[in-house]
Scaffold this active site. Sequence first.
Site, PDB file in Angstrom:
ATOM      1  N   HIS A 108       0.834  -1.187   0.000  1.00  0.00           N
ATOM      2  CA  HIS A 108       0.000   0.000   0.000  1.00  0.00           C
ATOM      3  C   HIS A 108       0.881   1.253   0.000  1.00  0.00           C
ATOM      4  CE1 HIS A 108      -3.862  -1.993   1.792  1.00  0.00           C
ATOM      5  NE2 HIS A 108      -3.420  -2.608   0.710  1.00  0.00           N
TER       6      HIS A 108
ATOM      7  N   GLU B 224       0.619   4.029   1.749  1.00  0.00           N
ATOM      8  CA  GLU B 224       0.943   4.566   3.068  1.00  0.00           C
ATOM      9  C   GLU B 224       2.115   3.825   3.706  1.00  0.00           C
ATOM     10  OE1 GLU B 224      -3.653   4.811   2.721  1.00  0.00           O
ATOM     11  OE2 GLU B 224      -2.048   3.496   2.009  1.00  0.00           O
TER      12      GLU B 224
ATOM     13  N   CYS C 299      -6.732   2.193   4.821  1.00  0.00           N
ATOM     14  CA  CYS C 299      -7.462   1.003   5.253  1.00  0.00           C
ATOM     15  C   CYS C 299      -7.471   0.933   6.783  1.00  0.00           C
ATOM     16  CB  CYS C 299      -6.876  -0.266   4.636  1.00  0.00           C
ATOM     17  SG  CYS C 299      -5.181  -0.666   5.087  1.00  0.00           S
TER      18      CYS C 299
ATOM     19  N   CYS D 152      -3.146   0.311   7.302  1.00  0.00           N
ATOM     20  CA  CYS D 152      -2.465   1.582   7.077  1.00  0.00           C
ATOM     21  C   CYS D 152      -2.822   2.589   8.169  1.00  0.00           C
ATOM     22  CB  CYS D 152      -2.789   2.120   5.686  1.00  0.00           C
ATOM     23  SG  CYS D 152      -2.031   1.121   4.374  1.00  0.00           S
TER      24      CYS D 152
END
Length: 155
Positions: free
Chosen positions: A54, A56, A79, A89
């Site tokens: 992801h 982040e 998320c 995240c």
Amino acid sequence: MTAATEHARFMRRAIALAAPRVGVTGDNPAVGCVIVSGGVLVGEAATGEGGRPHAEEQALDQAGSKARGALVYVTLEPCGERTSGAASCALRLLQAGVAEVFIACSDASPFASGRGTARLLGGGVAVSRGLLEDEAAPLYAAYAHGSEIVPERRD
């Protein structure tokens, strides 16, 4: 520059990071993330090919300890939990000690919508939603439509 102008500049950078990733992130949305400390960009990333890692988590890894007290600009709500059992995240942002998260678009998935924001707020992180939402929304047109049909797999 005013604070609003600076916020818009950093969110536009996050949008620019996410845009070329649309269509190559599998079932996951293409997300851009920018981390700023003291007015200086200290981490930035976009969702990896196939949907992982992801944005982040990559930007946080890049920023390291500079993420503490930083501002985070993310094109889609982080998320709040992951089906894989890995740290979400939102949890990673909390653990890094960020001060505020600016979110362009809410996650349209029924599985994820609001969970990341709630986790951040519950942990004492300030959250501002809707920054340049109109500019980021086209990134998620197909994802938002698909989330009504296919269960959320943003892990």
